[in-house]
Design a protein around this motif. Structure first.
Motif, mmCIF file in Angstrom:
data_model
loop_
_atom_site.group_PDB
_atom_site.id
_atom_site.type_symbol
_atom_site.label_atom_id
_atom_site.label_comp_id
_atom_site.label_asym_id
_atom_site.label_seq_id
_atom_site.Cartn_x
_atom_site.Cartn_y
_atom_site.Cartn_z
ATOM 1 N N PRO A 1 -21.716 -50.559 -130.880
ATOM 2 C CA PRO A 1 -21.824 -51.784 -130.071
ATOM 3 C C PRO A 1 -23.262 -52.265 -129.899
ATOM 4 O O PRO A 1 -23.487 -53.457 -129.666
ATOM 5 C CB PRO A 1 -21.226 -51.347 -128.720
ATOM 6 C CG PRO A 1 -20.354 -50.187 -129.035
ATOM 7 C CD PRO A 1 -21.035 -49.474 -130.152
ATOM 8 N N PHE A 2 -24.217 -51.361 -130.013
ATOM 9 C CA PHE A 2 -25.620 -51.732 -129.853
ATOM 10 C C PHE A 2 -26.267 -52.134 -131.183
ATOM 11 O O PHE A 2 -27.280 -52.821 -131.199
ATOM 12 C CB PHE A 2 -26.402 -50.561 -129.241
ATOM 13 C CG PHE A 2 -25.919 -50.168 -127.874
ATOM 14 C CD1 PHE A 2 -26.296 -50.897 -126.761
ATOM 15 C CD2 PHE A 2 -25.083 -49.082 -127.701
ATOM 16 C CE1 PHE A 2 -25.847 -50.553 -125.500
ATOM 17 C CE2 PHE A 2 -24.627 -48.719 -126.445
ATOM 18 C CZ PHE A 2 -25.009 -49.453 -125.338
ATOM 19 N N LEU A 3 -25.668 -51.692 -132.295
ATOM 20 C CA LEU A 3 -26.206 -51.994 -133.626
ATOM 21 C C LEU A 3 -25.058 -52.402 -134.546
ATOM 22 O O LEU A 3 -24.804 -51.770 -135.581
ATOM 23 C CB LEU A 3 -26.920 -50.754 -134.204
ATOM 24 C CG LEU A 3 -28.170 -50.283 -133.470
ATOM 25 C CD1 LEU A 3 -28.369 -48.785 -133.658
ATOM 26 C CD2 LEU A 3 -29.390 -51.029 -133.979
ATOM 27 N N PRO A 4 -24.345 -53.474 -134.225
ATOM 28 C CA PRO A 4 -23.107 -53.799 -134.950
ATOM 29 C C PRO A 4 -23.311 -54.168 -136.408
ATOM 30 O O PRO A 4 -22.380 -54.021 -137.210
ATOM 31 C CB PRO A 4 -22.546 -54.988 -134.159
ATOM 32 C CG PRO A 4 -23.740 -55.593 -133.491
ATOM 33 C CD PRO A 4 -24.635 -54.448 -133.172
ATOM 34 N N ASN A 5 -24.481 -54.644 -136.776
ATOM 35 C CA ASN A 5 -24.705 -55.089 -138.151
ATOM 36 C C ASN A 5 -25.731 -54.239 -138.892
ATOM 37 O O ASN A 5 -26.220 -54.656 -139.942
ATOM 38 C CB ASN A 5 -25.172 -56.554 -138.145
ATOM 39 C CG ASN A 5 -24.158 -57.480 -137.495
ATOM 40 O OD1 ASN A 5 -22.975 -57.437 -137.824
ATOM 41 N ND2 ASN A 5 -24.615 -58.301 -136.561
ATOM 42 N N ASP A 6 -26.048 -53.069 -138.371
ATOM 43 C CA ASP A 6 -27.077 -52.237 -138.980
ATOM 44 C C ASP A 6 -26.519 -51.525 -140.218
ATOM 45 O O ASP A 6 -25.596 -50.712 -140.101
ATOM 46 C CB ASP A 6 -27.585 -51.208 -137.974
ATOM 47 C CG ASP A 6 -28.811 -50.481 -138.475
ATOM 48 O OD1 ASP A 6 -29.916 -50.978 -138.253
ATOM 49 O OD2 ASP A 6 -28.658 -49.415 -139.110
ATOM 50 N N PRO A 7 -27.053 -51.801 -141.414
ATOM 51 C CA PRO A 7 -26.489 -51.200 -142.626
ATOM 52 C C PRO A 7 -26.681 -49.688 -142.696
ATOM 53 O O PRO A 7 -25.836 -48.979 -143.237
ATOM 54 C CB PRO A 7 -27.235 -51.916 -143.756
ATOM 55 C CG PRO A 7 -28.512 -52.400 -143.137
ATOM 56 C CD PRO A 7 -28.168 -52.713 -141.714
ATOM 57 N N LEU A 8 -27.804 -49.186 -142.150
ATOM 58 C CA LEU A 8 -28.018 -47.740 -142.163
ATOM 59 C C LEU A 8 -26.970 -47.032 -141.317
ATOM 60 O O LEU A 8 -26.413 -46.002 -141.731
ATOM 61 C CB LEU A 8 -29.420 -47.413 -141.640
ATOM 62 C CG LEU A 8 -29.748 -45.914 -141.530
ATOM 63 C CD1 LEU A 8 -29.684 -45.247 -142.900
ATOM 64 C CD2 LEU A 8 -31.112 -45.704 -140.875
ATOM 65 N N LEU A 9 -26.664 -47.577 -140.153
ATOM 66 C CA LEU A 9 -25.634 -46.981 -139.302
ATOM 67 C C LEU A 9 -24.285 -46.991 -140.009
ATOM 68 O O LEU A 9 -23.533 -46.009 -139.962
ATOM 69 C CB LEU A 9 -25.554 -47.728 -137.967
ATOM 70 C CG LEU A 9 -24.432 -47.309 -137.016
ATOM 71 C CD1 LEU A 9 -24.495 -45.824 -136.709
ATOM 72 C CD2 LEU A 9 -24.495 -48.132 -135.727
ATOM 73 N N LYS A 10 -23.971 -48.088 -140.694
ATOM 74 C CA LYS A 10 -22.703 -48.158 -141.425
ATOM 75 C C LYS A 10 -22.637 -47.089 -142.513
ATOM 76 O O LYS A 10 -21.597 -46.465 -142.723
ATOM 77 C CB LYS A 10 -22.536 -49.546 -142.049
ATOM 78 C CG LYS A 10 -22.260 -50.651 -141.033
ATOM 79 C CD LYS A 10 -22.049 -51.990 -141.714
ATOM 80 C CE LYS A 10 -21.736 -53.086 -140.707
ATOM 81 N NZ LYS A 10 -21.485 -54.397 -141.353
ATOM 82 N N MET A 11 -23.761 -46.863 -143.196
ATOM 83 C CA MET A 11 -23.779 -45.858 -144.247
ATOM 84 C C MET A 11 -23.596 -44.457 -143.664
ATOM 85 O O MET A 11 -22.786 -43.660 -144.163
ATOM 86 C CB MET A 11 -25.098 -45.935 -145.030
ATOM 87 C CG MET A 11 -25.154 -44.968 -146.201
ATOM 88 S SD MET A 11 -26.674 -45.123 -147.189
ATOM 89 C CE MET A 11 -27.834 -44.283 -146.093
ATOM 90 N N LEU A 12 -24.332 -44.145 -142.597
ATOM 91 C CA LEU A 12 -24.250 -42.809 -142.003
ATOM 92 C C LEU A 12 -22.869 -42.548 -141.411
ATOM 93 O O LEU A 12 -22.304 -41.461 -141.582
ATOM 94 C CB LEU A 12 -25.330 -42.657 -140.932
ATOM 95 C CG LEU A 12 -26.777 -42.776 -141.425
ATOM 96 C CD1 LEU A 12 -27.743 -42.703 -140.249
ATOM 97 C CD2 LEU A 12 -27.101 -41.706 -142.448
#
Length: 521
Positions: free
Chosen positions: A324-335
């Motif tokens: 919810p704090f980083l909804p569009n962060d690609p690194l978070l999506k990858m991890l």
């Protein structure tokens, strides 16, 4: 040692109450130290000097308040409240918790209610879900982090906020009214890194309990913190002092910057390092984060600890908390995508990895190849797990990871991240020939990774293959230039290589120029 000398001098002065020595002792106090003045009053409450010390401390706590609250008559604050102020500001690392009662908390909250963070909407929030709806500029960083760490327990949250408020009041006591941003930065840095000596933890502690040194509360308790932990402390104080700061996150790191382009490196006592110190072959620009994203980064950091311990279920939970704090962060999506795969949620994992498989992260030169290789069946789930196997830089640890990578690459010979990490293990072991063969193997599969080309240029130069080294250096320069990047390390390598062998491109240009001069166009 300073604290011991100060206390010893106070107890020495007790024998001379109501004497010239007491006046001398009062005059030896730091006139800008709230805790010293309160301690002096606590010991000599009936003396003229003690009453003056109380008035001095009260004035310091209200120095930056628009409406001054004056002492009326012979004001005597409750002894336990003074103990609370002294104890919280002077608390030694790892000292047992100082628990304040409701009356003491209200007293501290009252004297600090003019601090700038009180105006933020986030300071009125007591439920985690309410944070999601707030704009980033309204987030009270300390409140947000404490709500998550202490499961919305208001009493514990207020205990730690009281510590931060008193720290802010002490820093303000040393600042002139209307202080500039630069003066505030110097005062915060002096308090954190020199007066209270907050430090990066020793590697033996950091490697074992990194999560401990990430939490804001733990950093306050121990005065030890990794980059994220000390940076959040700095930001929480800055919010109280109405000091706007930028949050910068190179890959795997975080530091703070003022708009004047002054960088604050919180792992090195707040010194300024130039931006280029944080850039690398594959890092072309520095990401700026907002306060809401910093909350998400805290979860990402915690998740990495669980991942390292092999607890992927907890890692998934923490990454989901960060979303919810980083909804569009690609690194978070990858991890998160990887960890979904590791816990058997393959469909969810593939969905996230498809979203980023052809995406080059904005701060990077080349794209992450792991998602694409997995989706194209060039890598397995076990292969992805191996990439993140722990290495502690010992020879045994490196050899163990190398053995795992060789096993993975037998099944997945075109797994690019696996090939690159295998090459790194050979470089770590000083086996240049195997490193060269492995890097060339990657190059033959994919010649678009500037880091691989850079390493190839170095290995070839060290093995006296200068023409080939120039070729791969030129490729690295071309790839980085296409992304608007000119890494300082490539310039250094070009200079080093030129001292050993002329650039073939220069020779070619000189040859063509010579022919033109002789024969004409």
């Amino acid at each position: 040692m300073k604290k011991f000398i100060f206390l010893a001098s106070l107890f020495w002065g007790m024998a001379f109450a109501n004497s010239p020595q007491l006046t001398t002792l009062y005059r030896s106090l730091d006139p800008q130290s709230i805790s010293q003045l309160f301690a002096f009053y606590h010991l000599y409450p009936q003396s003229e000097e003690g009453e003056q010390a109380l008035a001095d401390a009260w004035a310091l706590m209200h120095k930056h308040r628009i409406e001054k609250r004056l002492l009326e008559g012979n004001l005597v604050l409750p002894a336990m409240e003074i103990d609370a102020v002294i104890g919280l500001v002077n608390k030694e690392p790892l000292e047992s918790d100082i628990l304040l009662d409701e009356e003491q908390l209200e007293m501290i909250e009252q004297v600090s209610d003019h601090l700038a963070h009180r105006k933020l909407k986030g300071h009125q929030v007591w439920k985690k879900k309410a944070l999601f709806k707030l704009p980033s500029k309204e987030i009270d960083l300390a409140r947000a982090l404490f709500l998550y760490q202490f499961e919305e327990d208001p009493l514990t949250v207020r205990q730690y906020e009281a510590s931060l408020d008193l720290i802010a009041l002490q820093i303000l006591a040393r600042l002139p009214v209307g202080a500039s941003d630069e003066e505030k930065i110097r005062a915060i840095s002096h308090f954190i890194f020199h007066e209270k000596r907050f430090r990066f933890p020793p590697h033996s502690l950091y490697a074992k309990d990194i999560d401990t040194y990430t939490f804001l509360a733990s950093v306050l308790d121990s005065r030890l913190g990794v980059c994220l932990g000390v940076s959040t402390l700095y930001l929480a104080i800055a919010q109280r002092l109405d000091l706007p700061l930028e949050i910068i996150t190179p890959p795997g790191h975080i530091y703070i910057r003022h708009s004047s382009e002054l960088n604050i490196e919180t792992t090195a006592r707040g010194i300024h390092l130039p931006d280029r110190a944080y850039l690398g072959i594959n890092t072309r620009k520095l990401q700026e984060r907002n306060m809401k994203e910093v909350v998400g980064l805290a979860f990402i950091n915690q998740a990495s600890v669980s991942w390292q311990k092999g607890d992927h279920q907890t890692a998934v939970k923490l990454y989901e908390e960060a979303l919810p704090f980083l909804p569009n962060d690609p690194l978070l999506k990858m991890l998160l995508g990887y960890n979904y795969l590791f816990v058997g949620k393959v469909r969810q994992g593939k969905k996230l990895l498809r979203e980023i498989k052809n995406l080059t992260f904005d701060h990077a030169v080349s794209k992450e190849t792991g998602p694409e290789d997995f989706l194209q069946r060039r890598a397995t789930i076990e292969g992805l797990k191996t990439l993140f196997a722990h290495v502690d830089e010992t020879r045994t640890s490196i050899l163990n990871k190398q053995k795992q990578l060789l096993k993975v690459l037998k099944k997945s010979p075109k797994f690019r991240d696996g090939i690159f990490q295998l090459a790194v293990t050979y470089l770590q072991l000083g086996r240049g020939h195997e490193a060269l063969e492995t890097l060339l193997r990657y190059h033959d599969l994919d010649p678009t990774n500037p880091t691989v080309e850079y390493y190839l240029a170095i290995v070839l130069m060290n093995r006296f293959h200068y023409k080939e080294a120039w070729h791969h250096l030129a490729l690295a320069e071309k790839l980085t230039q296409e992304r608007g990047h000119a890494p300082h390390c490539l310039k250094g390598l070009r200079h080093a290589l030129r001292t050993l062998h002329a650039d073939p491109a220069d020779i070619f240009k000189q040859h063509n120029t010579s022919n033109l001069q002789k024969h004409g166009p």
